[in-house]
Design a protein around this motif. Sequence first.
Motif, PDB file in Angstrom:
ATOM      1  N   SER A  60     -17.956  14.759 -37.347  1.00 48.24           N
ATOM      2  CA  SER A  60     -17.345  13.627 -38.036  1.00 48.24           C
ATOM      3  C   SER A  60     -18.384  12.638 -38.557  1.00 48.24           C
ATOM      4  O   SER A  60     -19.193  12.964 -39.409  1.00 48.24           O
ATOM      5  N   HIS A  61     -18.374  11.413 -38.016  1.00 46.14           N
ATOM      6  CA  HIS A  61     -19.247  10.348 -38.512  1.00 46.14           C
ATOM      7  C   HIS A  61     -20.610  10.334 -37.834  1.00 46.14           C
ATOM      8  O   HIS A  61     -21.446   9.491 -38.157  1.00 46.14           O
ATOM      9  N   ASN A  62     -20.849  11.261 -36.908  1.00 45.39           N
ATOM     10  CA  ASN A  62     -22.133  11.294 -36.200  1.00 45.39           C
ATOM     11  C   ASN A  62     -23.278  11.693 -37.137  1.00 45.39           C
ATOM     12  O   ASN A  62     -23.048  12.253 -38.207  1.00 45.39           O
ATOM     13  N   PRO A  63     -24.515  11.461 -36.714  1.00 45.27           N
ATOM     14  CA  PRO A  63     -25.669  11.859 -37.532  1.00 45.27           C
ATOM     15  C   PRO A  63     -25.701  13.361 -37.805  1.00 45.27           C
ATOM     16  O   PRO A  63     -25.068  14.155 -37.094  1.00 45.27           O
ATOM     17  N   ALA A  64     -26.472  13.743 -38.807  1.00 47.12           N
ATOM     18  CA  ALA A  64     -26.500  15.134 -39.268  1.00 47.12           C
ATOM     19  C   ALA A  64     -26.967  16.105 -38.198  1.00 47.12           C
ATOM     20  O   ALA A  64     -26.591  17.281 -38.214  1.00 47.12           O
ATOM     21  N   GLY A  87     -20.834   6.013 -45.576  1.00 45.13           N
ATOM     22  CA  GLY A  87     -19.712   6.542 -44.811  1.00 45.13           C
ATOM     23  C   GLY A  87     -18.894   5.439 -44.161  1.00 45.13           C
ATOM     24  O   GLY A  87     -19.353   4.305 -43.971  1.00 45.13           O
ATOM     25  N   ALA A  88     -17.663   5.783 -43.817  1.00 43.59           N
ATOM     26  CA  ALA A  88     -16.717   4.794 -43.303  1.00 43.59           C
ATOM     27  C   ALA A  88     -17.208   4.122 -42.024  1.00 43.59           C
ATOM     28  O   ALA A  88     -17.005   2.923 -41.829  1.00 43.59           O
ATOM     29  N   ASP A  89     -17.846   4.889 -41.146  1.00 34.05           N
ATOM     30  CA  ASP A  89     -18.311   4.302 -39.889  1.00 34.05           C
ATOM     31  C   ASP A  89     -19.415   3.281 -40.146  1.00 34.05           C
ATOM     32  O   ASP A  89     -19.427   2.198 -39.553  1.00 34.05           O
ATOM     33  N   PHE A  90     -20.338   3.613 -41.046  1.00 34.03           N
ATOM     34  CA  PHE A  90     -21.414   2.675 -41.390  1.00 34.03           C
ATOM     35  C   PHE A  90     -20.839   1.393 -41.985  1.00 34.03           C
ATOM     36  O   PHE A  90     -21.213   0.284 -41.592  1.00 34.03           O
ATOM     37  N   PRO A 119     -22.296   0.460 -48.729  1.00 37.99           N
ATOM     38  CA  PRO A 119     -23.097   1.659 -48.473  1.00 37.99           C
ATOM     39  C   PRO A 119     -24.170   1.847 -49.535  1.00 37.99           C
ATOM     40  O   PRO A 119     -24.149   1.193 -50.591  1.00 37.99           O
ATOM     41  N   ASP A 120     -25.108   2.733 -49.255  1.00 38.20           N
ATOM     42  CA  ASP A 120     -26.137   3.064 -50.238  1.00 38.20           C
ATOM     43  C   ASP A 120     -25.477   3.468 -51.557  1.00 38.20           C
ATOM     44  O   ASP A 120     -24.424   4.117 -51.569  1.00 38.20           O
ATOM     45  N   GLY A 121     -26.111   3.084 -52.652  1.00 35.24           N
ATOM     46  CA  GLY A 121     -25.600   3.474 -53.959  1.00 35.24           C
ATOM     47  C   GLY A 121     -24.603   2.506 -54.552  1.00 35.24           C
ATOM     48  O   GLY A 121     -24.085   2.743 -55.649  1.00 35.24           O
ATOM     49  N   PHE A 122     -24.320   1.402 -53.845  1.00 33.00           N
ATOM     50  CA  PHE A 122     -23.382   0.399 -54.344  1.00 33.00           C
ATOM     51  C   PHE A 122     -24.119  -0.922 -54.526  1.00 33.00           C
ATOM     52  O   PHE A 122     -24.878  -1.345 -53.650  1.00 33.00           O
ATOM     53  N   ASN A 123     -23.876  -1.570 -55.644  1.00 33.36           N
ATOM     54  CA  ASN A 123     -24.581  -2.794 -56.003  1.00 33.36           C
ATOM     55  C   ASN A 123     -23.710  -3.996 -55.668  1.00 33.36           C
ATOM     56  O   ASN A 123     -22.626  -4.173 -56.240  1.00 33.36           O
ATOM     57  N   SER A 124     -24.174  -4.808 -54.742  1.00 37.29           N
ATOM     58  CA  SER A 124     -23.381  -5.968 -54.320  1.00 37.29           C
ATOM     59  C   SER A 124     -23.231  -6.996 -55.433  1.00 37.29           C
ATOM     60  O   SER A 124     -22.332  -7.833 -55.392  1.00 37.29           O
ATOM     61  N   GLU A 128     -17.400  -4.062 -59.321  1.00 36.81           N
ATOM     62  CA  GLU A 128     -16.920  -2.691 -59.225  1.00 36.81           C
ATOM     63  C   GLU A 128     -15.395  -2.669 -59.163  1.00 36.81           C
ATOM     64  O   GLU A 128     -14.765  -3.617 -58.697  1.00 36.81           O
ATOM     65  N   PRO A 129     -14.783  -1.566 -59.595  1.00 33.84           N
ATOM     66  CA  PRO A 129     -13.353  -1.392 -59.327  1.00 33.84           C
ATOM     67  C   PRO A 129     -13.142  -1.074 -57.844  1.00 33.84           C
ATOM     68  O   PRO A 129     -14.043  -1.271 -57.032  1.00 33.84           O
ATOM     69  N   LYS A 130     -11.984  -0.579 -57.500  1.00 36.28           N
ATOM     70  CA  LYS A 130     -11.715  -0.260 -56.094  1.00 36.28           C
ATOM     71  C   LYS A 130     -12.774   0.690 -55.554  1.00 36.28           C
ATOM     72  O   LYS A 130     -13.153   1.657 -56.209  1.00 36.28           O
ATOM     73  N   CYS A 131     -13.225   0.426 -54.339  1.00 35.28           N
ATOM     74  CA  CYS A 131     -14.212   1.283 -53.685  1.00 35.28           C
ATOM     75  C   CYS A 131     -13.643   1.763 -52.353  1.00 35.28           C
ATOM     76  O   CYS A 131     -12.991   1.003 -51.628  1.00 35.28           O
ATOM     77  N   ALA A 132     -13.900   3.016 -52.036  1.00 36.22           N
ATOM     78  CA  ALA A 132     -13.435   3.586 -50.775  1.00 36.22           C
ATOM     79  C   ALA A 132     -14.561   4.382 -50.150  1.00 36.22           C
ATOM     80  O   ALA A 132     -15.490   4.826 -50.832  1.00 36.22           O
ATOM     81  N   SER A 133     -14.461   4.568 -48.844  1.00 38.40           N
ATOM     82  CA  SER A 133     -15.505   5.282 -48.119  1.00 38.40           C
ATOM     83  C   SER A 133     -14.883   6.294 -47.168  1.00 38.40           C
ATOM     84  O   SER A 133     -14.004   5.955 -46.372  1.00 38.40           O
ATOM     85  N   PHE A 134     -15.323   7.563 -47.283  1.00 34.03           N
ATOM     86  CA  PHE A 134     -14.963   8.609 -46.321  1.00 34.03           C
ATOM     87  C   PHE A 134     -15.991   8.620 -45.197  1.00 34.03           C
ATOM     88  O   PHE A 134     -17.054   8.010 -45.304  1.00 34.03           O
ATOM     89  N   ASP A 135     -15.694   9.387 -44.142  1.00 31.32           N
ATOM     90  CA  ASP A 135     -16.751   9.739 -43.197  1.00 31.32           C
ATOM     91  C   ASP A 135     -17.140  11.194 -43.447  1.00 31.32           C
ATOM     92  O   ASP A 135     -16.668  11.823 -44.399  1.00 31.32           O
ATOM     93  N   GLY A 136     -18.023  11.731 -42.613  1.00 29.69           N
ATOM     94  CA  GLY A 136     -18.622  13.033 -42.889  1.00 29.69           C
ATOM     95  C   GLY A 136     -17.648  14.176 -43.033  1.00 29.69           C
ATOM     96  O   GLY A 136     -17.883  15.106 -43.810  1.00 29.69           O
TER      97      GLY A 136
END
Length: 416
Positions: A74-78, A268-271, A279-284, A288-296
Amino acid sequence: MTNLDFPPQYTRAGNTTHTGEVHAIPQDEQFAYGTAGFRFRAEKLPFIVYRCAYLASLRARQLDSAIGVMITASHNPAQDNGVKLVDPSGDMLSSQWEIYATEVINASDVDLPKVIRDFEKNFQRSSQSKIARGLIHNAKVVCGIDTRVSGPHLMEAARAGAALFNVKFVDIGVVSTPMLHYSVKSFNVPEFAEATHQGYYQAISDAFKELYDRTQEPDGSRYQPELIVDCANGVGAPRFRELLELIPEEKLRVEFRNENGELNHGCGADFVKIAQKMPDGFNSGAKEPKCASFDGDADRILYFRAKNGCQDGTAELFDGDRIAVLFAMYIKEQLDIYTSSKPRNSLKMGIVQTAYANGSSTRFIREHLKIEPIIVPTGVKHLHEAASEFDIGVYFEANGHGTIVFSKHFDSVVRR
């Protein structure tokens, strides 16, 4: 019973990792099957997955059904991985079988043959078991993995475990955890859905399109079909892309981010939930329009946006508590319409939370929806069991892990 032949690479002593190294597990090291199954560093998993797949094959023969094996952390490290079993209905493994799983995994290599023989004898004698009555026609072990590099090796461990008693093994490949659960139920209830990736996509997309078309957009609605998804560099991206092929762009347009980097690292959602950051790749600083985050393994979802006035990446979350309230508000509106028609059959909705739920959400549910939330111990298993007591059971953990459960009674009423 013939002699049991365990491949040495899937024993405690010979436990062999996906890199080909032997990572022996002490014979007395103990493990416990928890809400997430077994979850550790990947090098510990080969012997555990092998034994879990054997147990899944026993459960499959006992019920003459498909049983699921999901290999994910799931959300654990690789570098981690895990395994959990799924019952025929697509639900989590029953509590009694969690105890059996712990017993099988904790056996030493020397004791394992006796443990397995005892299980086999007990179920051959049980009047509740299809094994005893020789009624085994549909037993199979259905296995999926996420995108971790250790996954294919562990899939082979599962295949070997199912083969111990010659139970059919179905490899459904790289899937999200919800897809594995859905597939297991589909194998057992063919009229539910086709037990393929495409069958899953078709069922989900058809439901989305029907809901979209049936829902009237209120005056002043600010709905926009654009969505940016942080995919946690996991399975969510490839599987969601395939699903989107069945959904018209005017209903939903998705931009994918974090697809090919390190799993769950800085994303990811847990982060997002724990760090309260973009998350990485998003500019504060960008609008932005709606943003969502999955986990692994794409079984959690959170929505977020940059917090107004903050340039340091701080995120404002629409988390599981808010998602649950939003669903509950909509469903209550529909139930009120249904109840106003004075139907013969009543339907009851319940909302289930844990003590860690946002207090504001609990107050809103009590004061505005006039529903007393059911409070249960932490863990999806407890939430799901409590939600299943209602015609409509709503639960989401704050981390975005949740669902809505509909009873057979609800289904029969709606289909009349």
